[in-house]
Design a protein around this motif. Structure first.
Motif, PDB file in Angstrom:
ATOM      1  N   SER A 229      38.072  14.271  -2.410  1.00 46.87           N
ATOM      2  CA  SER A 229      39.420  14.841  -2.510  1.00 46.87           C
ATOM      3  C   SER A 229      40.374  14.186  -1.521  1.00 46.87           C
ATOM      4  O   SER A 229      39.983  13.810  -0.405  1.00 46.87           O
ATOM      5  N   ARG A 230      41.614  14.080  -1.946  1.00 46.29           N
ATOM      6  CA  ARG A 230      42.653  13.555  -1.061  1.00 46.29           C
ATOM      7  C   ARG A 230      42.808  14.446   0.162  1.00 46.29           C
ATOM      8  O   ARG A 230      42.975  13.960   1.287  1.00 46.29           O
ATOM      9  N   HIS A 231      42.739  15.755  -0.059  1.00 51.94           N
ATOM     10  CA  HIS A 231      42.906  16.694   1.050  1.00 51.94           C
ATOM     11  C   HIS A 231      41.839  16.490   2.121  1.00 51.94           C
ATOM     12  O   HIS A 231      42.149  16.481   3.322  1.00 51.94           O
TER      13      HIS A 231
ATOM     14  N   GLU B 204      47.125   4.576   3.255  1.00 55.56           N
ATOM     15  CA  GLU B 204      46.332   4.017   2.159  1.00 55.56           C
ATOM     16  C   GLU B 204      45.649   5.114   1.348  1.00 55.56           C
ATOM     17  O   GLU B 204      45.417   4.943   0.145  1.00 55.56           O
ATOM     18  N   VAL B 205      45.306   6.249   1.989  1.00 55.23           N
ATOM     19  CA  VAL B 205      44.751   7.380   1.244  1.00 55.23           C
ATOM     20  C   VAL B 205      45.756   7.837   0.195  1.00 55.23           C
ATOM     21  O   VAL B 205      45.418   8.035  -0.980  1.00 55.23           O
ATOM     22  N   TYR B 206      47.009   7.992   0.617  1.00 54.35           N
ATOM     23  CA  TYR B 206      48.047   8.363  -0.355  1.00 54.35           C
ATOM     24  C   TYR B 206      48.174   7.301  -1.439  1.00 54.35           C
ATOM     25  O   TYR B 206      48.304   7.608  -2.628  1.00 54.35           O
ATOM     26  N   GLY B 207      48.119   6.038  -1.026  1.00 55.67           N
ATOM     27  CA  GLY B 207      48.239   4.954  -1.994  1.00 55.67           C
ATOM     28  C   GLY B 207      47.104   4.936  -3.003  1.00 55.67           C
ATOM     29  O   GLY B 207      47.323   4.702  -4.197  1.00 55.67           O
TER      30      GLY B 207
ATOM     31  N   VAL C 124      44.409  16.012  -5.143  1.00 55.89           N
ATOM     32  CA  VAL C 124      43.760  15.314  -6.256  1.00 55.89           C
ATOM     33  C   VAL C 124      42.315  15.037  -5.850  1.00 55.89           C
ATOM     34  O   VAL C 124      42.050  14.617  -4.718  1.00 55.89           O
ATOM     35  N   THR C 125      41.388  15.289  -6.772  1.00 55.37           N
ATOM     36  CA  THR C 125      39.970  15.070  -6.491  1.00 55.37           C
ATOM     37  C   THR C 125      39.363  14.159  -7.542  1.00 55.37           C
ATOM     38  O   THR C 125      39.592  14.339  -8.739  1.00 55.37           O
ATOM     39  N   CYS C 126      38.612  13.170  -7.101  1.00 51.11           N
ATOM     40  CA  CYS C 126      37.850  12.291  -7.988  1.00 51.11           C
ATOM     41  C   CYS C 126      36.436  12.868  -8.104  1.00 51.11           C
ATOM     42  O   CYS C 126      35.781  13.126  -7.091  1.00 51.11           O
ATOM     43  N   CYS C 127      35.980  13.049  -9.335  1.00 53.75           N
ATOM     44  CA  CYS C 127      34.704  13.731  -9.569  1.00 53.75           C
ATOM     45  C   CYS C 127      33.800  12.917 -10.486  1.00 53.75           C
ATOM     46  O   CYS C 127      34.276  12.196 -11.366  1.00 53.75           O
ATOM     47  N   ALA C 128      32.519  13.073 -10.282  1.00 55.58           N
ATOM     48  CA  ALA C 128      31.513  12.561 -11.204  1.00 55.58           C
ATOM     49  C   ALA C 128      30.463  13.647 -11.379  1.00 55.58           C
ATOM     50  O   ALA C 128      30.003  14.232 -10.397  1.00 55.58           O
ATOM     51  N   ALA C 129      30.120  13.948 -12.624  1.00 51.52           N
ATOM     52  CA  ALA C 129      29.146  15.010 -12.899  1.00 51.52           C
ATOM     53  C   ALA C 129      28.057  14.472 -13.816  1.00 51.52           C
ATOM     54  O   ALA C 129      28.356  13.826 -14.827  1.00 51.52           O
ATOM     55  N   PRO C 130      26.789  14.704 -13.484  1.00 55.58           N
ATOM     56  CA  PRO C 130      25.699  14.224 -14.336  1.00 55.58           C
ATOM     57  C   PRO C 130      25.715  14.926 -15.691  1.00 55.58           C
ATOM     58  O   PRO C 130      25.969  16.128 -15.773  1.00 55.58           O
ATOM     59  N   LEU C 131      25.442  14.171 -16.741  1.00 59.47           N
ATOM     60  CA  LEU C 131      25.390  14.740 -18.088  1.00 59.47           C
ATOM     61  C   LEU C 131      23.989  15.218 -18.444  1.00 59.47           C
ATOM     62  O   LEU C 131      23.830  16.129 -19.254  1.00 59.47           O
TER      63      LEU C 131
END
Length: 683
Positions: free
Chosen positions: A289-291, A330-333, A427-434
């Motif tokens: 997450s950005r936060h 750069e985090v914001y970028g 904003v959060t970048c996520c990956a979840a196993p299928l």
């Protein structure tokens, strides 16, 4: 069905003898099933409950059947999966054999739940009651994640000579002083029991794995987290949540049991198991997450407030502040392109595929690496051990971000869905196993110890195949128990003439139908929605009408928490509650206060959900109908959960009303109708 137990079955077990052996520390090598029969049989231990709390416990064959199945699983070391409808008394049914097993084996049993409400019910009500009833002094502990506990070292750091560097706002100084005052005056129950402090500095004073010195810490002997850990290690029954349990599973896999969070338990009971697949997908996945990134960099240096670990004199620190500032920018970028995608989509969650280019991580990864190396260099000359620990923790966190950025942008997690989501201005970048089934089959259902699952809703069309297939359950039995309630206690009512949900006339017709049903019932109703938009439309259309009629309208998202809404609902005159997803399950309102549940729309998961769409695509690609083998059974299970809010005791009466015409016009509607035992009528 339930296991038939003859009324005159002999009981070769004495609860008194067991209690004596336990008190003396003797081996309690007893038969678990005999233990359960003695406890639940007519005239047995449970029948004496009225002497303790004045409330007699009803004899329920299903409860004994469940207890015997749990006992058999514990004795054989096999897994089991039990659907226990509301009213069975499932908590007592699994607690009694688990208590006996844990004390008998001198190895703790772990209970994992999804909701906080159930954890507190077990810890504060059920287990103390059973302790008094059985006269056994077994030990119980509630296990929570590290961040729920205050770190004395970090609090001392904030209150010492470094406080002007580390506290970014004057108000936080006052909040720190308040925490210290609570400690000095003995008001530390919230820290001991793991209740989060309700203030803005908690993230600066809570316990975190990276900044914990363990036994080397000067506060180790009185550390709240390690005090709790010692209680876990000494307990016979440990109650945790799915998040902590699944995190512990992942750590056990990576470390080979060398770095576990939870004690070395001998058996696992997963209650509220219908949430296991989604919980596993979330907690065995990846989240950036950005936060959280900004919080880490701001701890090092916050340019607007001129605070942070780097706010010390010297040219070296000046250079580090510059590096932190560049990293912050750069985090914001990095997150800006993802933020733009979310804004343009009009959704709070967007799936990423080969057509959606990732933000470039190379510069940000290089900056985080540089920060980690710089911190590692300066900490060697640091005399303040606490300050040094804080520096090292942030260095580790910077390295973790490098690894996570590489994993996310490089798509290093196999067979996973990658997506971005917006949550509370971050904003959060996520990956979840299928393939959760394969993961859980390997991590959980591998035969190392008995794993038992229970929930009120597991079966579709009376079969476990869908549920067990989704979670990878194997190596044991399944048992479906009958409901102890009569089908005559409720009716399933289907409203004729409703437009389909896709029709522009649906929302006005929905509001009119809700008005008619609620006024006819004089309130005392739950109205369950599948979207906030529909809920808000109906709330605005009906608010004044309900007020004129003297009905108390409670709408989710209008300032009250779920717990607060339920408290008001149970005390208000003629209440009406409008709720979305979190009110479909885990809510218990027995008695006359709730006599009408309105299901506004069949609860098919949105195909706009990244995880849902990816799961469906995977099935379709394999030549399997995603609607028949995923979308429909998921909706039927959730439909059962929503309808299950209505009948909670043998004295409850009421109506489940459905305002989605597809239940009557589509072939699959029968799957929903047949999932409830009630008589159906059309109005």
């Amino acid at each position: 069905m339930f296991i038939d137990v003859p009324e005159n079955m002999p009981v070769d077990f004495s609860m008194d003898e067991f209690a004596v052996d336990y008190e003396l520390g003797n081996s309690c090598d007893i038969d678990l099933q005999s233990f359960c029969r003695e406890f639940f049989s007519p005239g047995g231990t449970l029948a004496q409950s009225a002497e303790i709390n004045g409330i007699p416990c009803e004899e329920r064959p299903q409860q004994l059947a469940m207890a015997l199945e749990i006992a058999a699983s514990l004795e054989s070391g096999q897994n089991c999966c039990i659907e226990a409808p509301t009213g069975v008394g499932k908590s007592f049914a699994y607690l009694i054999p688990l208590i006996c097993y844990a004390v008998n084996s001198r190895r703790p049993a772990l209970i994992s739940t999804e909701t906080i409400n159930l954890q507190h019910q077990l810890i504060e009500k059920d287990l103390p009651f059973l302790k008094e009833l059985t006269q056994m002094d077994f030990k119980v502990a509630l296990a929570k994640g590290r961040s729920n506990y205050l770190c004395r070292r970090r609090l001392a750091l904030l209150s010492g000579e470094q406080k002007d560097l580390l506290l970014p706002m004057p108000q936080m100084v006052l909040e720190t002083e308040k925490l210290i005052s609570d400690l000095e005056n003995g008001r530390d129950d919230s820290f001991i029991n793991g209740v989060r402090a309700n203030n803005r500095i908690w993230h600066l004073v809570c316990c975190e794995s990276g900044n914990c010195a363990g036994p080397k810490c000067e506060f180790y002997r009185n550390c709240y987290y390690f005090k709790a850990r010692r209680k876990w290690d000494e307990a016979d029954i440990v109650v945790a949540n799915h998040a902590l349990f699944l995190t512990d599973l992942a750590i056990r896999q990576e470390s080979g049991n060398g770095g576990t969070l939870l004690p070395d338990y001998g058996a696992v009971m997963i209650d509220e198991a219908h949430t296991l697949e989604n919980s596993a997908a979330m907690h065995l996945g990846l989240h950036i997450s950005r936060h959280s990134m900004l919080s880490t960099v701001n701890r090092l240096y916050h340019p607007e407030r001129a605070k942070g670990l780097f706010m010390r004199p010297g040219a070296e620190m000046l250079e580090l502040r510059g590096n932190a500032q560049r990293t912050r920018d750069e985090v914001y970028g990095f997150f800006t392109p993802y933020n733009d995608i979310l804004k343009n989509s009009g959704s709070n969650s967007v799936r990423l595929d080969e057509k959606t280019p990732d933000a470039s991580p190379e510069v940000l990864m290089k900056l985080f690496n540089s920060l980690a190396e710089s911190i590692a260099a300066i900490q060697e000359n640091e005399d303040d051990e606490s300050f040094r620990t804080e520096l090292l923790a942030n260095a580790d966190r910077c390295r973790d971000y490098v690894d996570m950025l590489a994993a996310f942008t490089g798509r290093l997690m196999p067979d996973a869905v990658y997506f971005i989501e917006e949550d509370q201005d971050s904003v959060t970048c996520c990956a979840a196993p299928l393939n959760v089934a394969d993961l859980l089959r390997k991590l959980l259902f591998n035969g190392d110890l008995p794993v038992m699952l229970c929930s009120a809703t597991m079966t579709v069309a009376g079969k476990f195949d869908y549920f067990t297939g989704r979670i990878g359950f194997e190596g044991g039995k399944v048992l479906k128990l009958d409901s102890p309630f009569s089908p005559d206690q409720a009716a399933l009512v289907i409203k004729n003439g409703m437009p389909e949900p896709s029709s522009p006339d649906y929302l006005p017709s929905l509001a009119a139908a809700i008005r008619e049903l609620v006024l006819e019932n004089s309130g005392n109703a739950f109205v369950l929605f599948t979207s906030y938009q529909s809920m808000k439309y109906c709330a605005e259309a009906l608010r004044d009408i309900f007020a004129v009629k003297g009905l108390t309208l409670l709408v989710q998202g209008e300032g009250m928490t779920r717990s607060e809404m339920l408290r008001v609902f149970q005390t208000a005159d003629d209440p009406v509650l409008f709720g979305t997803d979190s009110f479909w399950t885990g809510v218990d309102v027995p008695g006359d206060k709730l006599s009408l549940v309105i299901i506004t729309r069949l609860p098919f998961a949105s195909i706009g959900s990244p995880l849902t769409s990816a799961r469906m695509e995977k099935l379709d690609a394999a030549g399997i109908s995603s609607f028949a083998h995923y979308s429909l059974p998921e909706a039927v299970l959730k439909f059962r959960q929503g309808a299950g809010r209505l009948i909670r005791t043998k004295n409850d009466r009421g109506t489940v009303a459905v305002l989605d015409s597809r239940i009557a016009t589509r072939r699959y509607g029968r799957d929903f109708i047949n999932s409830l035992p009630y008589q159906t009528r059309f109005i």
